[in-house]
Motif scaffolding. Structure first.
Motif, mmCIF file in Angstrom:
data_model
loop_
_atom_site.group_PDB
_atom_site.id
_atom_site.type_symbol
_atom_site.label_atom_id
_atom_site.label_comp_id
_atom_site.label_asym_id
_atom_site.label_seq_id
_atom_site.Cartn_x
_atom_site.Cartn_y
_atom_site.Cartn_z
ATOM 1 N N PHE A 1 0.857 -1.179 0.000
ATOM 2 C CA PHE A 1 0.000 0.000 0.000
ATOM 3 C C PHE A 1 0.893 1.229 0.000
ATOM 4 O O PHE A 1 1.827 1.319 0.803
ATOM 5 C CB PHE A 1 -0.911 0.015 1.237
ATOM 6 C CG PHE A 1 -1.867 -1.133 1.286
ATOM 7 C CD1 PHE A 1 -3.085 -1.046 0.652
ATOM 8 C CD2 PHE A 1 -1.535 -2.300 1.949
ATOM 9 C CE1 PHE A 1 -3.973 -2.105 0.685
ATOM 10 C CE2 PHE A 1 -2.409 -3.364 1.989
ATOM 11 C CZ PHE A 1 -3.633 -3.263 1.349
ATOM 12 N N ASP A 2 0.622 2.167 -0.890
ATOM 13 C CA ASP A 2 1.402 3.398 -0.979
ATOM 14 C C ASP A 2 0.562 4.575 -0.518
ATOM 15 O O ASP A 2 -0.645 4.615 -0.734
ATOM 16 C CB ASP A 2 1.866 3.644 -2.423
ATOM 17 C CG ASP A 2 2.866 2.604 -2.881
ATOM 18 O OD1 ASP A 2 3.528 1.995 -2.021
ATOM 19 O OD2 ASP A 2 2.984 2.388 -4.101
ATOM 20 N N SER A 3 1.233 5.543 0.109
ATOM 21 C CA SER A 3 0.565 6.738 0.590
ATOM 22 C C SER A 3 1.561 7.894 0.549
ATOM 23 O O SER A 3 2.772 7.683 0.648
ATOM 24 C CB SER A 3 0.073 6.519 2.019
ATOM 25 O OG SER A 3 -0.444 7.713 2.550
ATOM 26 N N ASN A 4 1.035 9.114 0.423
ATOM 27 C CA ASN A 4 1.921 10.277 0.431
ATOM 28 C C ASN A 4 2.263 10.710 1.860
ATOM 29 O O ASN A 4 3.084 11.592 2.051
ATOM 30 C CB ASN A 4 1.336 11.437 -0.367
ATOM 31 C CG ASN A 4 -0.042 11.829 0.105
ATOM 32 O OD1 ASN A 4 -0.579 11.227 1.035
ATOM 33 N ND2 ASN A 4 -0.623 12.811 -0.531
ATOM 34 N N ARG B 1 6.678 -4.674 6.463
ATOM 35 C CA ARG B 1 7.670 -3.596 6.525
ATOM 36 C C ARG B 1 7.083 -2.286 6.038
ATOM 37 O O ARG B 1 6.177 -2.260 5.214
ATOM 38 C CB ARG B 1 8.934 -3.960 5.778
ATOM 39 C CG ARG B 1 8.784 -4.524 4.417
ATOM 40 C CD ARG B 1 10.113 -5.117 3.935
ATOM 41 N NE ARG B 1 9.946 -6.002 2.828
ATOM 42 C CZ ARG B 1 9.678 -7.296 2.913
ATOM 43 N NH1 ARG B 1 9.537 -7.854 4.080
ATOM 44 N NH2 ARG B 1 9.536 -8.028 1.841
ATOM 45 N N HIS B 2 7.653 -1.198 6.562
ATOM 46 C CA HIS B 2 7.234 0.156 6.204
ATOM 47 C C HIS B 2 8.490 0.949 5.846
ATOM 48 O O HIS B 2 9.474 0.928 6.583
ATOM 49 C CB HIS B 2 6.519 0.807 7.399
ATOM 50 C CG HIS B 2 6.088 2.208 7.127
ATOM 51 N ND1 HIS B 2 6.836 3.287 7.494
ATOM 52 C CD2 HIS B 2 4.991 2.695 6.506
ATOM 53 C CE1 HIS B 2 6.215 4.393 7.122
ATOM 54 N NE2 HIS B 2 5.093 4.059 6.526
ATOM 55 N N TYR B 3 8.460 1.628 4.696
ATOM 56 C CA TYR B 3 9.618 2.397 4.275
ATOM 57 C C TYR B 3 9.190 3.504 3.322
ATOM 58 O O TYR B 3 8.072 3.508 2.802
ATOM 59 C CB TYR B 3 10.679 1.501 3.628
ATOM 60 C CG TYR B 3 10.192 0.663 2.475
ATOM 61 C CD1 TYR B 3 10.292 1.111 1.168
ATOM 62 C CD2 TYR B 3 9.639 -0.595 2.695
ATOM 63 C CE1 TYR B 3 9.852 0.335 0.108
ATOM 64 C CE2 TYR B 3 9.193 -1.377 1.653
ATOM 65 C CZ TYR B 3 9.308 -0.910 0.363
ATOM 66 O OH TYR B 3 8.864 -1.685 -0.675
ATOM 67 N N ASP C 1 8.450 11.503 -0.534
ATOM 68 C CA ASP C 1 7.030 11.721 -0.244
ATOM 69 C C ASP C 1 6.129 10.588 -0.731
ATOM 70 O O ASP C 1 4.962 10.814 -1.041
ATOM 71 C CB ASP C 1 6.550 13.054 -0.824
ATOM 72 C CG ASP C 1 7.261 14.230 -0.204
ATOM 73 O OD1 ASP C 1 7.624 14.134 0.984
ATOM 74 O OD2 ASP C 1 7.446 15.246 -0.895
ATOM 75 N N LEU C 2 6.647 9.363 -0.824
ATOM 76 C CA LEU C 2 5.824 8.202 -1.132
ATOM 77 C C LEU C 2 6.239 7.078 -0.175
ATOM 78 O O LEU C 2 7.365 6.590 -0.236
ATOM 79 C CB LEU C 2 5.991 7.742 -2.575
ATOM 80 C CG LEU C 2 5.126 6.541 -2.963
ATOM 81 C CD1 LEU C 2 3.650 6.917 -2.958
ATOM 82 C CD2 LEU C 2 5.527 5.989 -4.303
ATOM 83 N N TYR C 3 5.321 6.715 0.717
ATOM 84 C CA TYR C 3 5.593 5.716 1.740
ATOM 85 C C TYR C 3 4.872 4.423 1.401
ATOM 86 O O TYR C 3 3.761 4.440 0.867
ATOM 87 C CB TYR C 3 5.141 6.223 3.114
ATOM 88 C CG TYR C 3 5.901 7.444 3.541
ATOM 89 C CD1 TYR C 3 7.083 7.336 4.262
ATOM 90 C CD2 TYR C 3 5.459 8.721 3.199
ATOM 91 C CE1 TYR C 3 7.798 8.454 4.639
ATOM 92 C CE2 TYR C 3 6.162 9.846 3.575
ATOM 93 C CZ TYR C 3 7.334 9.704 4.294
ATOM 94 O OH TYR C 3 8.033 10.815 4.654
#
Length: 188
Positions: free
Chosen positions: A95-98, A138-140, A145-147
């Motif tokens: 999942f991508d988010s700003n 994992r989170h990175y 500006d794209l997480y």
């Protein structure tokens, strides 16, 4: 159509530049490009230390025309896999988010602890070591500006009928993000 780029005998430097996700070809003993009848191209790779070849479908749920074509390609590949008695060994859902995800809240919901390493935050169970063959989270920061929050499901989650696999994986995603998500419509 599968075009081999690297195997034990062949190395095509020109086609090697087509790979966007591979920086060093020396870590791979097999590389190929899969071209479909819909005009899309997919990367196939097998690392030297790996047992299985990896085929990636990045961007299945972007709600664009390309994503729709990718889902159709995935359905065809799954039908071929079922005919040839192949098994799905890993499923990654990202999942991508700003904005950064609330990793602390997700860790509490899933009863995991945060283990930061370089620019990545791994969510591990208290007993878990470096790797987990069942579920890795994992989170990175993927780009500026794209997480990305990534769930990597292993074989334990992928056994059984397709609806069982979907329910098992969807429960983890729903528990982490607090919302239902239907991501495996192409498996039915």
């Amino acid at each position: 159509v599968i075009v081999e780029v690297k195997n034990g005998i062949l190395l095509d430097q020109e086609l090697l530049q087509e790979f966007k996700t591979i920086k060093h070809a020396r870590f791979y003993d097999y590389l190929a490009l899969l071209y479909t009848s819909r005009g899309l191209q997919y990367e196939m790779s097998k690392q030297i230390i790996s047992k299985h070849c990896h085929l990636s479908f990045n961007g299945l749920w972007q709600y664009t025309e390309v994503s729709k074509l990718m889902r159709e390609d995935l359905q065809e590949v799954i039908n071929l896999i079922r005919q040839d008695n192949f098994t799905l060994s890993r499923l990654d859902i990202a999942f991508d988010s700003n904005k950064p995800f609330n990793v602390s809240k997700i860790a509490i919901k899933l009863k995991r602890v945060q283990k930061p390493y370089r620019n990545t935050c791994y969510l591990k169970t208290p007993k878990e070591g470096r790797t987990n063959k069942y579920l890795n989270i994992r989170h990175y920061e993927k780009f500026k500006d794209l997480y990305r929050l990534e769930f990597s499901f292993g074989k334990r989650y992928l056994t059984g009928r397709s609806d069982e696999v979907e329910n098992r994986c969807a429960r983890v995603v729903k528990k982490a993000l607090g919302k239902a998500f239907k991501f495996m419509e192409c498996f039915t």
